[in-house]
Structures are given as structure tokens and as C-alpha cells.
Motif scaffolding. Structure first.
Motif, PDB file in Angstrom:
ATOM      1  N   GLN A 254      37.161  13.133  20.014  1.00 47.48           N
ATOM      2  CA  GLN A 254      36.234  14.260  20.064  1.00 47.48           C
ATOM      3  C   GLN A 254      35.135  14.025  21.093  1.00 47.48           C
ATOM      4  O   GLN A 254      34.726  14.946  21.809  1.00 47.48           O
ATOM      5  CB  GLN A 254      35.629  14.478  18.676  1.00 47.48           C
ATOM      6  CG  GLN A 254      36.629  14.976  17.638  1.00 47.48           C
ATOM      7  CD  GLN A 254      36.032  15.047  16.241  1.00 47.48           C
ATOM      8  OE1 GLN A 254      34.921  14.568  16.000  1.00 47.48           O
ATOM      9  NE2 GLN A 254      36.763  15.647  15.318  1.00 47.48           N
TER      10      GLN A 254
ATOM     11  N   GLU B 162      34.638  15.787  28.734  1.00 48.48           N
ATOM     12  CA  GLU B 162      35.449  16.545  29.689  1.00 48.48           C
ATOM     13  C   GLU B 162      34.951  17.974  29.834  1.00 48.48           C
ATOM     14  O   GLU B 162      35.053  18.574  30.904  1.00 48.48           O
ATOM     15  CB  GLU B 162      36.905  16.541  29.237  1.00 48.48           C
ATOM     16  CG  GLU B 162      37.571  15.162  29.336  1.00 48.48           C
ATOM     17  CD  GLU B 162      38.973  15.179  28.772  1.00 48.48           C
ATOM     18  OE1 GLU B 162      39.392  16.256  28.280  1.00 48.48           O
ATOM     19  OE2 GLU B 162      39.655  14.132  28.811  1.00 48.48           O
ATOM     20  N   GLU B 163      34.407  18.523  28.769  1.00 48.17           N
ATOM     21  CA  GLU B 163      33.888  19.892  28.809  1.00 48.17           C
ATOM     22  C   GLU B 163      32.449  19.953  29.300  1.00 48.17           C
ATOM     23  O   GLU B 163      31.834  21.019  29.308  1.00 48.17           O
ATOM     24  CB  GLU B 163      33.984  20.516  27.417  1.00 48.17           C
ATOM     25  CG  GLU B 163      35.419  20.684  26.931  1.00 48.17           C
ATOM     26  CD  GLU B 163      35.480  21.205  25.502  1.00 48.17           C
ATOM     27  OE1 GLU B 163      34.392  21.289  24.873  1.00 48.17           O
ATOM     28  OE2 GLU B 163      36.580  21.536  25.026  1.00 48.17           O
ATOM     29  N   GLY B 164      31.911  18.810  29.672  1.00 52.02           N
ATOM     30  CA  GLY B 164      30.551  18.775  30.181  1.00 52.02           C
ATOM     31  C   GLY B 164      29.493  18.816  29.103  1.00 52.02           C
ATOM     32  O   GLY B 164      28.315  19.062  29.399  1.00 52.02           O
ATOM     33  N   LYS B 165      29.874  18.578  27.877  1.00 53.90           N
ATOM     34  CA  LYS B 165      28.925  18.594  26.771  1.00 53.90           C
ATOM     35  C   LYS B 165      28.533  17.163  26.418  1.00 53.90           C
ATOM     36  O   LYS B 165      29.234  16.210  26.736  1.00 53.90           O
ATOM     37  CB  LYS B 165      29.529  19.283  25.546  1.00 53.90           C
ATOM     38  CG  LYS B 165      29.967  20.717  25.795  1.00 53.90           C
ATOM     39  CD  LYS B 165      30.605  21.300  24.536  1.00 53.90           C
ATOM     40  CE  LYS B 165      31.088  22.718  24.775  1.00 53.90           C
ATOM     41  NZ  LYS B 165      31.755  23.274  23.567  1.00 53.90           N
TER      42      LYS B 165
ATOM     43  N   ASN C 105      35.400  12.157  23.847  1.00 53.08           N
ATOM     44  CA  ASN C 105      36.001  12.292  25.176  1.00 53.08           C
ATOM     45  C   ASN C 105      36.209  13.754  25.540  1.00 53.08           C
ATOM     46  O   ASN C 105      35.999  14.158  26.689  1.00 53.08           O
ATOM     47  CB  ASN C 105      37.333  11.545  25.225  1.00 53.08           C
ATOM     48  CG  ASN C 105      37.149  10.041  25.141  1.00 53.08           C
ATOM     49  OD1 ASN C 105      36.111   9.510  25.525  1.00 53.08           O
ATOM     50  ND2 ASN C 105      38.159   9.345  24.639  1.00 53.08           N
ATOM     51  N   LEU C 106      36.617  14.548  24.562  1.00 50.18           N
ATOM     52  CA  LEU C 106      36.811  15.977  24.811  1.00 50.18           C
ATOM     53  C   LEU C 106      35.492  16.645  25.172  1.00 50.18           C
ATOM     54  O   LEU C 106      35.434  17.491  26.081  1.00 50.18           O
ATOM     55  CB  LEU C 106      37.428  16.636  23.573  1.00 50.18           C
ATOM     56  CG  LEU C 106      37.715  18.144  23.677  1.00 50.18           C
ATOM     57  CD1 LEU C 106      38.708  18.421  24.805  1.00 50.18           C
ATOM     58  CD2 LEU C 106      38.249  18.689  22.355  1.00 50.18           C
ATOM     59  N   ALA C 107      34.428  16.257  24.478  1.00 51.95           N
ATOM     60  CA  ALA C 107      33.124  16.838  24.775  1.00 51.95           C
ATOM     61  C   ALA C 107      32.669  16.464  26.186  1.00 51.95           C
ATOM     62  O   ALA C 107      32.095  17.287  26.909  1.00 51.95           O
ATOM     63  CB  ALA C 107      32.098  16.366  23.749  1.00 51.95           C
TER      64      ALA C 107
END
Length: 739
Positions: A685, A691-694, A687-689
Motif C-alpha cells: 500500500q 507511485e501515485e504521488g501521495k 509503494n502504491l501511494a
């Protein structure tokens, strides 16, 4: 420089052993300028030169060992030769020139044999010796192999292409109907066959280059691997030999403790006295304290505190003494359980598990419950409150210096329960909690939470109706060092008294578990604790002396000095961390004669020591119940209404307490695997954030939050509130199902 003189006797002295690398003999060894040369039995075997006081000592006590693989041998005069290894020189001497030559020849041969075990060059043209290929060499070899592999791939494509073209030409040649077309087609077939042959030859050459290069580097790496295997085998044999010698020495010391304690007092001349170089195989004695205490002449003061004594002030007599130091412990009289199932007698070799984990963090080593005790680290933190009455008495003190003495005694008392506790507590799961409500009995209630998993960190908060609040954030740093385990708690403990506002801060010392390889496990505490009152600037410096076989001090000794904000000393503290602590008020101080290294010692004239704290005796049958104290026996007792994350509800810990260790191990593996899955999910989670710039969300504890202390400036996790209110409502919806 340490000198070693070897003396051999003509006939039975140099006795050739059963193998070519074994040589034994009576030799003489230089000890010091007072004792001169001492006869010793030397054994040369397997590349090691060992010496003993007598032949009988070979079974249990080695006085020293010299590794010959890296030793430098130099001949001297008058049957004299020198061994130099690791920056240390050993001077050796024999009776006769012939004996000296035989020993030197045997040592040189043993050194040559030991050196041959190291990597060396072969006929491949490699430069040697190669101890270990460096990173650049490995990267260069891999790059070359990758290049050759790319050539093979290109040749393979060309062979496939030209082979297909040749096949088409042959098919066309078969389909010819007129002889006139045959000449042109035959020419085309010959050309394509030539290209196929050239490509095939290139493929064969590329394969040969690849194989030659791979074999060259393979031989190099095989030598390195073989060397590492031999070194590891040699190290394991050496460790096993040292472990056996240590175990025998420890057994001999325990069988004759009176003899050991009197060694320093009777040291007769001759063979019975210890030598300087023998002491180096044990922990060095700590420096003596920087102060000396001299009791005052008033013999009427030689008494412990009681409720009707008056020593320095009214608060001292009324508050210091109003503690119940019932040696049996008061927890047995509160209607709580006083025993748990006996510990099963399972045998398991700890060294077989730990030998591959040297240098690793202890919390990352998968351990069966056989080495645990049925309590979590959160419960062990809570166990520090065993002597909370010390803080109750301190809260009633009018003098901050007297209060400091009691706070210091409390900081020492937390180690008294560890003297026999060699079992490892369960590492709490992330989000695990533990509460202890003792308001009715002792006026306090405590809540702990695991706020981080690697490294393990816990936050703790205690509030007492008797005038004090304690909180701490502790991170456990533990390392396995081969023969012992070091546990280093990082972080500060805070204590604040409600009436005076006095705010005390201190940290914990290092705990060490010895005899991991062989022998009986035992625990020692060592290091310094500096307690600071941030309001009055009073301080107390406590020193935990490490245990030493040859120290004349009382084992597990603790000493300390209480000073005011201006640096003037007022109290001397002394005792042991496993028994009691006493304080003595300073009447007068002066500078004594110079100590070691020219340092002057301060001489304190004190009143007779007064008892601050005395350890409770252990419950009956404690040796079969993990040596738990009276409080520890109650910590895992089931209670209604606790949070679903409470350590009491942890299934593997509960099974272990019941003696079902096989089931506990299976449950422990399930919980650990579940925790690993949860960690991977959080990482995914995060890493996903990213990647989304969050901004990735960090794990947030349930009951604690990070704040900065206004007095100390320290940033740590402190209790945010809400736990006891949630317990009153029995509202645990926000708690995760971690078990």
C-alpha cells in the motif's frame, strides 16, 4: 611485551605424537620479572600451539593457544626463539640446542601445513594466493561471461538463419526439372553451405571460449569456497574445544568456591600461583570506584530504618520507612493466583540454532518457544512495577534528595527479577497491548502497546492515585555475539510526582546472557544509569559492575552518588541489583591519595547505611515455574473485559504456559506468518501511494501518539488516552484482530 619461554627435557620432553603435526613436551614459559620462567606442558597439534600447567590440565584448562598459520618464527641465541602473532611476541627457550632445533622444525612444519590450507595458485595462470575475490573481480568476470553468452546467442541466430536458407536451397534443388537450372542452384547451395559451416565454426569457438572462461573462474571460486569451508570447520572445532574447557573450568570453580575466593589471599610461590597471562581469558576487573566511604564513629547510627527512627529529617523517618518489605511478597495475599503449571523438561540444543546467527538481531532469529518464558515483553516491562511502593514512599518525601534515593532504588529493583530469568519473553505482535489494573491493591494502573515490530519498540504508561505518573518508550536492540547475547534497551523512562512536579528521567543498562554455547545460562547487568531531576537538577550516577571471576567485590554490585544541582554530594548508595540497596548520608568529604593513573579519589565520611529496598523472596516451587516472582505469576492470569489485543489472549503464549509446547510452536509459526503477510500488505500500500504521488501512511498506534516533552525536549510516544474509557464501555471495535 609478553614473553614466553619454552623448556624441553631430553627424553620425555619432546614426545612425537601420533600424527605428523603433533608434538608434545615439557617446556618453560616466561611469566613476569617476579616469577621468571615456569615449566609448562606444550602441545603442538592441528596448527595450534597450546600450553598447560600440567598434563592433567589438558582435560579441562588451556592456559593459552597460538595460531601458527600467521605466526612469525625467529631464532635467537642460547636455545632461544621468538613467536610473533597478532602483534604479540612470545619468547621461547629450550634446555639444549638440539631440543630447540626440533621444536623450531616442528613449528615450521606445522606452520607450512596450516598455510597450505589457505587458497593458492594453480596451473591456470591465476594470480595467487586469493583469500577472497573482491567486488570488482566478480563484476568483471560476470561482465565477460555475459559478453561471451551474447556472442553465443548471436551465433545461434545466424546458424538458425543460414540453416533455414540451406534447407530451402536443397528443397529447390530437388524440385529442378531442367539441367540448365541445376548449375545456378548448385552454386547457391554451396554458398549457403559455406556460410553455415563458417557460422558453425564461430559457434564452436565461442562455446570453447565460454567454457574455458567459466572453468577458469570456477576453479578460482572453488578454491575460495573450499577455503571458507575449511576455515568455518576449523572455527567450529576451536569454539567447541573452548566451550568444553570453559564448562570444565566453571564446574571446577563451582565445586571448590572457597578455594577460588582465597586465591588472591594465599598465592604461595611456585606452581600453585596464577600467572598474569592466565587472567586474560576472563573478564577484566573493573576499575575501583572513584570514591571511598568511611562510616562515622557514632555506632548508635548502625541500624536499618524503621517507622520510629530519625536520621536526617522528619520526612526521611516517616516516608522512607513506610514500605512493606515483606520478604514473601504481598501479591500472594491479594486473592490472585500463586502458581502456574510446572515447566516441562524438554531438552534442546540452543547452540544448534544460534551458531548460524552470530551478529544478527535477536528479534529476527526464529526461535521455538522452548527458549521462551510464558510472558510477553510488554508484561516484562510491566513487571518493573513489582516494587511500586518505593515510588509511593518517594511521593511523600519533602526533600528532593531523599526522593532521588528512593527513585534510584526503584530503578535498581526492576532488575531483581532477572537473576534467574534466562528465558526469552515473547516478542509482541504489532498492535499488541497489555493492561494491569491494580488500583484497588496498589493504587496504579498500567497500559502498554507494541508500537513497532522491527526494531521492537513498546510504549508504556502508568498513573498512580498515590501521587506519581511513569511513562517510557523502549526499543530493544539485541545482538547474538557467539558466546553471549546482549540486550540493550534504548530510550528513556520518565517519572513525575504530582505534588512537587519533580520530573525524573533515566535509561536502562545492558543485560547480557552468558554461556550460550555450553554450560548453565546466567544473566549479568552492566553499565551506568544517570538519573536526572529536571526540576531541581539533582542527579544520581549509578554504576552496575560487571561480574568477574577474580573480582573481590560482591557479585552484582551497584554503587552510586546523589548530588544536588550545584554538584555537591549528599548520599552514597550501595547494594546489589538482585538483593537490596542502602543509602548513607554524607557528613564530610575530602580528597584522598592518588588512585590509578594519578586520579585522586574522594573520601566521603558517612552515617551508617540505611535500608532503602529489599527484594522479596521467590514463591515456593519457583524453580519449576520459570523463576517467576509473585507479581509475574499473576501477569498472565486471565481477566475479563481486557482488549482483544491483550497479551493474555495470545494463543501460543497461553499454550506454552499450559505446558503444550508442540502446539505452542505451531501456533507461534501461524502468528508470525500472519504478521509477515500484514507487513507485506502495508508495504504494498505504501509503494502504491508513492507511485501515485501521495504520501505513504505510516502505522499509527492505537493508544499512543508522538509528542515532544516541554521540559526535556525529547520526542517520544506518550499515552493519548481513551483505553480505560473504552474498557468501561467494552467498545473494542477499533482494535485489530491480531491473534
Amino acid at each position: 611485551m609478553t614473553e614466553l619461554v619454552v623448556r624441553t627435557l631430553p627424553s620425555p620432553s619432546g614426545v612425537q605424537g601420533p600424527g605428523p603435526d603433533t608434538y608434545k613436551g615439557w617446556l618453560f614459559k616466561w611469566t613476569n620479572y617476579l616469577k621468571g620462567y615456569q615449566r609448562r606442558w606444550f602441545v603442538l597439534s592441528n596448527g595450534l600451539l597450546s600450553y598447560y600447567r600440567t598434563q592433567a590440565e589438558m582435560a579441562h584448562t588451556c592456559r593459552g593457544t597460538i595460531t601458527l598459520a600467521t605466526v612469525h618464527i625467529e631464532m635467537g641465541d642460547t636455545y632461544h626463539f621468538v613467536l610473533t602473532s597478532g602483534g604479540r611476541s612470545y619468547h621461547l627457550k629450550a634446555y639444549t640446542e638440539g631440543e630447540c632445533q626440533r621444536w623450531v622444525s616442528a613449528l615450521q612444519q606445522a606452520k607450512a601445513n596450516a598455510t597450505q590450507m589457505m587458497p593458492h595458485s594453480d596451473d591456470s595462470g591465476d594470480e595467487g594466493p586469493l583469500a577472497q575475490p573482491d567486488r570488482a573481480l566478480i563484476q568483471g568476470a560476470l561482465k565477460t561471461l555475459a559478453s561471451k553468452l551474447e556472442d553465443l546467442s548471436t551465433c545461434n541466430e545466424l546458424i538458425g538463419k543460414h540453416g533455414a536458407a540451406l534447407q530451402r536451397s536443397l528443397s529447390e534443388l530437388e524440385d529442378l526439372r531442367t539441367p540448365s537450372d541445376g548449375a545456378d542452384k548448385l552454386k547457391t547451395v554451396n554458398e549457403r553451405a559455406t556460410l553455415f559451416r563458417i557460422t558453425s565454426n564461430a559457434m564452436i569457438n565461442a562455446c570453447q571460449d565460454f567454457v574455458d572462461l567459466a572453468e577458469t573462474h570456477s576453479r578460482r571460486w572453488q578454491r575460495v569456497l573450499q577455503y571458507e569451508r575449511e576455515q568455518r570447520h576449523h572455527l567450529e572445532e576451536t569454539i567447541e574445544q573452548l566451550a568444553k574447557q570453559h564448562n570444565n573450568l566453571e564446574r571446577a570453580w563451582r565445586e571448590a568456591p572457597s578455594t577460588h575466593n582465597k586465591v588472591a589471599e594465599r598465592t604461595p610461590e611456585g606452581e600453585s600461583s596464577e600467572e598474569n597471562e592466565d587472567i586474560e581469558f576472563f573478564d577484566a576487573m573493573e576499575d575501583s570506584p572513584a570514591f571511598i566511604t568511611v562510616p562515622a564513629e557514632d555506632h548508635s547510627q548502625h541500624r536499618h530504618l524503621s517507622s520510629n527512627q530519625s536520621v536526617t529529617s522528619g520526612s526521611l523517618s516517616s516516608n522512607w520507612s513506610q514500605g512493606d518489605n515483606d520478604s514473601s511478597g504481598s501479591y500472594l495475599r491479594r486473592g490472585r493466583r500463586c502458581r502456574i503449571p510446572d515447566k516441562p523438561n524438554y531438552s534442546l540444543n540452543l547452540w544448534s540454532i544460534m551458531k548460524n546467527c552470530i551478529g544478527k538481531e535477536l528479534s529476527k532469529i526464529p526461535m521455538p518457544v522452548n527458549f521462551n518464558e510464558p510472558l510477553s515483553m510488554l508484561q516484562r516491562l510491566t513487571e518493573d512495577l513489582e516494587y511500586s511502593e518505593l515510588l509511593d514512599r518517594a511521593a511523600r518525601c519533602d526533600s528532593s534528595l531523599e526522593q532521588m534515593c528512593l527513585v534510584s532504588a526503584f530503578s535498581v529493583s526492576s532488575y531483581s527479577t532477572t537473576i534467574h530469568r534466562t528465558g526469552k519473553p515473547f516478542n509482541p505482535l504489532l498492535g499488541e497491548t497489555y493492561e494491569l489494573d491494580r488500583v484497588e491493591e496498589y493504587g496504579y494502573r498500567s497500559i502498554c502497546e507494541q508500537i513497532n515490530h522491527h526494531p521492537p519498540a513498546a510504549a508504556h504508561h502508568v498513573v498512580s492515585q498515590r501521587g506519581w505518573t511513569l511513562w517510557q518508550e523502549i526499543t530493544i536492540d539485541s545482538k547474538f555475539r557467539g558466546k553471549y547475547i546482549s540486550i540493550m534497551p534504548l530510550g528513556n523512562i520518565h517519572l513525575k510526582f504530582h505534588a512537587s512536579g519533580n520530573h525524573y528521567v533515566w535509561s536502562k543498562v545492558t543485560s547480557t546472557v552468558h554461556n550460550i554455547i555450553v554450560g548453565k545460562l546466567w544473566i549479568d547487568q552492566s553499565g551506568d544509569i544517570i538519573i536526572v531531576n529536571h526540576r531541581s537538577k539533582d542527579t544520581c550516577h549509578l554504576k552496575f559492575s560487571p561480574y568477574s571471576y577474580f573480582s573481590r567485590d560482591v557479585p552484582r554490585k551497584v554503587t552510586g552518588v546523589v548530588t544536588d544541582g550545584e554538584g555537591s554530594a549528599h548520599y552514597i548508595l550501595s547494594g546489589t541489583w538482585d538483593d537490596k540497596m542502602e543509602s548513607a548520608k554524607i557528613i564530610e568529604s575530602s580528597h584522598g591519595c592518588g588512585g590509578s593513573e594519578g586520579k585522586q579519589k574522594t573520601v566521603y565520611q558517612t552515617r551508617p547505611p540505611q535500608l532503602l529496598w529489599k527484594k522479596y523472596s521467590l514463591p515456593e516451587n519457583a524453580e519449576n515455574m520459570h523463576f517467576f516472582s509473585s507479581l509475574a505469576l499473576t501477569l498472565n492470569e486471565p481477566e475479563d473485559g481486557v482488549a482483544p489485543t491483550d497479551s493474555r489472549l495470545r494463543p501460543d503464549q497461553r499454550l506454552m504456559e499450559a505446558g503444550l509446547w508442540d502446539e505452542a510452536n505451531a501456533e507461534k509459526q501461524r502468528l508470525e506468518e500472519r504478521q509477515r503477510l500484514e507487513r507485506r500488505k502495508r508495504e504494498a500500500q505504501a509503494n502504491l501511494a508513492l507511485e501515485e504521488g501521495k504520501e505513504a501512511e505510516r502505522y499509527q498506534p492505537m493508544w499512543f501518539e508522538k509528542r515532544t516533552d516541554t521540559e526535556t525536549g525529547e520526542s517520544s510516544y506518550v499515552y493519548r488516552g481513551g483505553y480505560w474509557e473504552a474498557k468501561d464501555r467494552q467498545d473494542w471495535n477499533q482494535c485489530s484482530a491480531i491473534f
